[in-house]
Enzyme design. Sequence first.
Site, mmCIF file in Angstrom:
data_model
loop_
_atom_site.group_PDB
_atom_site.id
_atom_site.type_symbol
_atom_site.label_atom_id
_atom_site.label_comp_id
_atom_site.label_asym_id
_atom_site.label_seq_id
_atom_site.Cartn_x
_atom_site.Cartn_y
_atom_site.Cartn_z
ATOM 1 C CG HIS A 156 51.128 30.163 25.529
ATOM 2 N ND1 HIS A 156 50.695 29.493 24.413
ATOM 3 C CD2 HIS A 156 51.193 29.234 26.515
ATOM 4 C CE1 HIS A 156 50.502 28.215 24.716
ATOM 5 N NE2 HIS A 156 50.804 28.044 25.984
ATOM 6 C CG ASP B 65 72.474 26.312 42.188
ATOM 7 O OD1 ASP B 65 73.275 27.041 41.562
ATOM 8 O OD2 ASP B 65 72.365 25.096 41.957
ATOM 9 C CG HIS C 211 73.696 20.809 35.502
ATOM 10 N ND1 HIS C 211 72.700 21.598 36.033
ATOM 11 C CD2 HIS C 211 74.863 21.423 35.825
ATOM 12 C CE1 HIS C 211 73.233 22.637 36.643
ATOM 13 N NE2 HIS C 211 74.547 22.551 36.529
ATOM 14 C CE1 TYR D 160 73.822 18.897 38.424
ATOM 15 C CE2 TYR D 160 73.956 17.636 40.463
ATOM 16 C CZ TYR D 160 74.491 18.015 39.243
ATOM 17 O OH TYR D 160 75.710 17.506 38.857
ATOM 18 C CB SER D 161 68.518 24.125 43.849
ATOM 19 O OG SER D 161 68.480 23.092 44.792
ATOM 20 C CG ASN D 162 70.206 25.510 38.920
ATOM 21 O OD1 ASN D 162 70.395 26.649 39.287
ATOM 22 N ND2 ASN D 162 71.062 24.526 39.167
#
Length: 131
Positions: A20, A28, A98, A120-122
């Site tokens: 948990h 990316d 970022h 920004y595909s993180n």
Amino acid sequence: MKKIGVMNSDISRVIANMGHMDWLSIGDAGMPVPKDTEKIDLCVQSELPSFIDVLKNVLIELKVQKIYLAEEIKEQNPKQLENIRSVLPDVEIEFVPHKDLKKMLGNTHAFIRTGETTPYSNIILESGVTF
């Protein structure tokens, strides 16, 4: 042989070892990964596999209670933000700069590198509990 779910043995192992509030990140092809963070590299070429396909696969096995995204995704990649919201509709989102998200990768169990090349595909996934 495993029949369903996450077939990548490294990703499956990491998910199985999470508790948990532990963190797992997916990103990316260009995201810098801290030296001490395990990198599971799935990238075989540009856009393969895609960020969203890997995220969907991980979500088959990982219960997520919260996600962290770069603030910049709102302006620089709203389509990807929409995709993320569609697969995690009821999950809390915390937006951070970022540069801070990159620092947070040091606290994740692993970083899964995709072939994604959109900005920004993180994401950092915070695990929930199933009971």
